[in-house]
Design a protein around this motif. Structure first.
Motif, PDB file in Angstrom:
ATOM      1  N   LEU A 132     110.846   2.948  49.236  1.00  0.00           N
ATOM      2  CA  LEU A 132     110.815   2.538  47.826  1.00  0.00           C
ATOM      3  C   LEU A 132     109.460   2.839  47.187  1.00  0.00           C
ATOM      4  CD1 LEU A 132     112.480   1.148  45.566  1.00  0.00           C
ATOM      5  CD2 LEU A 132     111.347  -0.974  46.206  1.00  0.00           C
ATOM      6  N   ALA A 133     108.393   2.817  48.002  1.00  0.00           N
ATOM      7  CA  ALA A 133     107.036   3.012  47.465  1.00  0.00           C
ATOM      8  C   ALA A 133     106.887   4.361  46.760  1.00  0.00           C
ATOM      9  CB  ALA A 133     106.003   2.883  48.580  1.00  0.00           C
ATOM     10  N   GLU A 164     104.374   8.084  55.116  1.00  0.00           N
ATOM     11  CA  GLU A 164     104.525   6.723  54.620  1.00  0.00           C
ATOM     12  C   GLU A 164     104.985   5.800  55.748  1.00  0.00           C
ATOM     13  OE1 GLU A 164     103.546   5.571  51.788  1.00  0.00           O
ATOM     14  OE2 GLU A 164     104.406   3.552  51.935  1.00  0.00           O
ATOM     15  N   LYS A 196     102.378   4.420  58.030  1.00  0.00           N
ATOM     16  CA  LYS A 196     101.529   3.329  57.522  1.00  0.00           C
ATOM     17  C   LYS A 196     102.014   1.952  57.970  1.00  0.00           C
ATOM     18  CE  LYS A 196     100.509   5.601  53.059  1.00  0.00           C
ATOM     19  NZ  LYS A 196     100.752   5.407  51.609  1.00  0.00           N
ATOM     20  N   TYR A 240      99.690  -3.619  55.379  1.00  0.00           N
ATOM     21  CA  TYR A 240     100.329  -2.665  54.480  1.00  0.00           C
ATOM     22  C   TYR A 240     101.831  -2.953  54.388  1.00  0.00           C
ATOM     23  CZ  TYR A 240     101.727   1.530  52.093  1.00  0.00           C
ATOM     24  OH  TYR A 240     102.254   2.385  51.158  1.00  0.00           O
ATOM     25  N   ARG A 300     102.653  -5.795  52.069  1.00  0.00           N
ATOM     26  CA  ARG A 300     102.594  -5.455  50.638  1.00  0.00           C
ATOM     27  C   ARG A 300     103.805  -4.612  50.223  1.00  0.00           C
ATOM     28  NH1 ARG A 300      98.262  -2.283  49.031  1.00  0.00           N
ATOM     29  NH2 ARG A 300      97.644  -1.753  51.162  1.00  0.00           N
ATOM     30  N   ALA A 301     104.107  -3.598  51.005  1.00  0.00           N
ATOM     31  CA  ALA A 301     105.199  -2.693  50.632  1.00  0.00           C
ATOM     32  C   ALA A 301     106.554  -3.400  50.710  1.00  0.00           C
ATOM     33  CB  ALA A 301     105.181  -1.461  51.530  1.00  0.00           C
ATOM     34  N   THR A 333     107.173  -6.569  50.524  1.00  0.00           N
ATOM     35  CA  THR A 333     107.308  -7.608  49.499  1.00  0.00           C
ATOM     36  C   THR A 333     107.891  -6.992  48.227  1.00  0.00           C
ATOM     37  OG1 THR A 333     105.491  -8.903  50.410  1.00  0.00           O
ATOM     38  CG2 THR A 333     106.042  -9.285  48.086  1.00  0.00           C
ATOM     39  N   VAL A 334     107.385  -5.818  47.858  1.00  0.00           N
ATOM     40  CA  VAL A 334     107.940  -5.110  46.696  1.00  0.00           C
ATOM     41  C   VAL A 334     109.414  -4.793  46.931  1.00  0.00           C
ATOM     42  CG1 VAL A 334     107.831  -3.000  45.305  1.00  0.00           C
ATOM     43  CG2 VAL A 334     105.706  -4.086  46.087  1.00  0.00           C
ATOM     44  N   ASP A 342     111.586  -8.024  46.750  1.00  0.00           N
ATOM     45  CA  ASP A 342     111.677  -8.480  45.350  1.00  0.00           C
ATOM     46  C   ASP A 342     112.638  -7.596  44.555  1.00  0.00           C
ATOM     47  OD1 ASP A 342     109.768 -10.341  45.918  1.00  0.00           O
ATOM     48  OD2 ASP A 342     108.163  -9.392  44.764  1.00  0.00           O
TER      49      ASP A 342
END
Lengths: 429, 429
Positions: free
Chosen positions: B73-74, B95, B98, B104, B107-108, B110-111, B114
């Motif tokens: 998704l990033a 990606e 990572k 990392y 953070r990724a 969580t996005v 959500d």
């Protein structure tokens, strides 16, 4: 009197099919409604101008919708299981007939003008219906919207339902002429466009008269060309002595740098040459060509031949008025064209469709769709923060995401011809 | 203990590929997380239950995303000019590497959690990466989201970048087994799924071990099947004695009613028969197949043969997590399939893709995706008032518009397994 000002942000624009310019934290100077230039640092000579700082937002030229039908928005996204002729008979024609009623037209066209205003589009070429009063009303609403564009009272004098068929070529032309005179007298930003629906619905006598009106009033023209197989066969049957479909329009003076032809899904080589010679603008409408099962337009062939190509939503053949999405769809369609039809036609690239959506299509309206000096300032300010990411992105990557995921971003501001359309919260000093 | 309640609105659901049910101003009764039924008038026996009246909103079953990649998704919507292998090397693999870093990953993911939570999707099958800790973290975030679904720690022990390639089949299987044990111990709503990336990246030894794990722990499996020509040729080269691509998965017990195979763009007749016999779920991902220039999956052939077909977004091969849009795209792709590949394969209809998006794909999760009695209550409440119209629309017409123009409507509420996910303003009495 248009204001002079500066806007600041991440500025991206295109000057050719192959090239994207991107200036982070750049300054776009606007004087008298025109772009002066984009600067990495603001030159002292502009330091006195009011400056609007859009922070981390993207600033790009606005986009242009070269083909859509104003009365069709009311049923946009419906009946998509029907094929072209059934769909026209079930939705398009009964709906268009309603526009004889000015009250109905006011309600429907208010929705249209509001929707177009809040879209990414700055300038457009749209079909209305055959009704002069309703079409004038549409122009009035669009004039008030702050947008720029062309509106066409549709001409049809054959092969149309009785209540949408003009009684004679003569009456149709007389009605159209009066409408042009009224349009030119009343409106500054919205202009009339000759709009023969397509060859099957316009007699030669009508086309000849429209040709004369084009010359007399200097108005541009728009129509449909080579959308699908049945239509092409129909034109061939109606015009047996013509070389091809495009040459019929050409015979009536309807191919020129002042004309938009929508679709062009099945052009012959000779037609491509003619479109190139006449500098006619092709409105590529990928969503519509898919939804109505027409096929995929050979855009790579058109571009390689030097034909001018812009984009159209073709609402309601296309289901969305969003021209950023249309740009992404143009890439997607071209990928399937490459895969399924012709592997000698490479897919369109992101810079190419960005150019088509902005400067390419914009050229129909004059110097529009770029931030080069002297261009009319049409700009979008895009807030893409909803596209959360943990990656570090370049500006072109952010722009590409904004096109593909336009449904998720916000349009913070739209400048049209040097004027911001939306009220914005006052920036704190 | 799940609550019993009633929701009221314009209720639409599907029970078969051909049939849409629509009850205006209907009552949907939920008891213990399950649908009791939909009623035109509320029976007295439910009059004591709390009732939420959604007025003129549409209420439909939630939709199911049978194939997407959480770590992608990033960069969703980027690099779309690249072809599959270049795109994997430029974006996917760097990606994924990572996610060895748990900060990392937090953070990724969580996005991702959500974004998926606020989408139309209720249940899903998603790929993570090879990293067990990050994949457990993803499951933890998804468990907290209120959604239901399967997460897969990706297995790869050949033809992968060094930092994503497991050292041996044995080590990979051991790692996978521990991860399954951890998942089953820690989570209720998010479950583990065996996820060999695809045959080219999994040795026979690894596939055999995954097969044993599937049996031992009763976990389902997901992978990619016949996405594009080069991949198919690669599998043929790697497995020269196998009849075809599907039979390789079948050999390792990976085709069953408990498996999802994404794409299936170029199936042979024998493979279709096998998918039908094994009751394997195919995840059709039209946007991804277009973006990566794979082609168009022959969904009509699959449906006619009785293969189970649901839909997938395949983020980030697909550019949108919006499964209503994916349903519309499935129709669009099938129209081009009909036009360009096989005119004996009629385009998918709106009721058919609605079924695939809801009950069809939902069947992978049990009784999900319909409002028939005994089905788990997964429901979307859609506010389509932004789709202003001057036409009188039927409920199926409104639903069709909501699919085609999902970017313009609002998701007022999403019920998953009998529980509303979002806070709502208190209704005035």
């Amino acid at each position: 009197m248009k204001k002079d000002f500066v806007i600041k942000g991440h500025i991206i624009w295109s000057d050719s099919l192959k090239h994207l310019n991107a200036i982070p934290h750049g300054y776009l100077v606007c004087e008298g409604g025109l772009c002066t230039g984009v600067f990495r640092a603001l030159p002292d000579r502009y330091a006195h101008l009011p400056l609007k700082d859009y922070g981390g937002h993207l600033i790009m030229p606005a986009v242009y919708d070269l083909h859509l039908h104003a009365p069709q928005l009311a049923y946009c996204g419906m009946g998509m299981d029907l094929e072209l002729i059934d769909w026209l008979n079930a939705y398009a024609f009964p709906e268009e007939a309603k526009f004889a009623d000015l009250d109905y037209a006011r309600r429907a066209y208010t929705v249209f003008a509001d929707t177009l205003r809040s879209s990414y589009t700055a300038r457009f070429c749209c079909f209305a219906t055959m009704h002069a009063p309703a079409t004038l009303l549409l122009a009035e609403l669009l004039e008030a919207s702050g947008l720029r564009g062309y509106v066409g009272k549709v001409s049809m004098d054959r092969n149309a339902p009785a209540d949408l068929c003009e009684p004679s070529a003569e009456a149709a032309a007389r009605d159209c002429e009066q409408w042009i005179v009224d349009m030119q007298a009343r409106f500054t930003n919205i202009k009339p466009m000759l709009t023969p629906r397509f060859i099957p619905s316009c007699s030669d006598a009508l086309m000849e008269r429209l040709h004369k009106l084009a010359d007399k009033y200097g108005v541009p023209a728009q129509s449909h060309l080579s959308e699908n197989h049945d239509e092409i066969a129909w034109v061939k049957a109606l015009c047996p002595t013509s070389k091809n479909y495009a040459s019929v329009y050409d015979h009536f003076g309807m191919l020129s740098a002042n004309a938009v032809m929508a679709h062009v899904v099945y052009p012959q080589d000779e037609e491509i040459t003619l479109l190139k010679q006449r500098r006619t603008m092709v409105a590529h409408c990928p969503a519509s060509n898919t939804n109505l099962r027409s096929g995929i337009a050979p855009v790579r062939r058109l571009l390689s031949a030097g034909v001018r190509v812009g984009l159209g939503s073709d609402v309601a053949g296309g289901e969305s008025i969003d021209m950023l999405r249309a740009a992404a769809e143009a890439i997607q369609a071209s990928k399937l064209y490459w895969r399924l039809i012709d592997q000698a036609a490479p897919a369109l690239t992101f810079p190419e469709v960005f150019y088509m959506a902005t400067k390419g299509g914009g050229s129909f309206f004059g110097k529009a769709g770029s931030f080069e000096p002297g261009y009319m300032l049409d700009a979008l300010v895009l807030d893409d923060r909803a596209l959360r990411t943990t990656c570090d992105l370049t500006l072109p990557q952010r722009l590409e995401r904004a096109l593909y995921r336009s449904a998720e971003i916000k349009l913070t501001q739209k400048y049209v011809d040097g004027t911001p359309l939306f009220e914005e919260p006052v920036t704190k000093p």
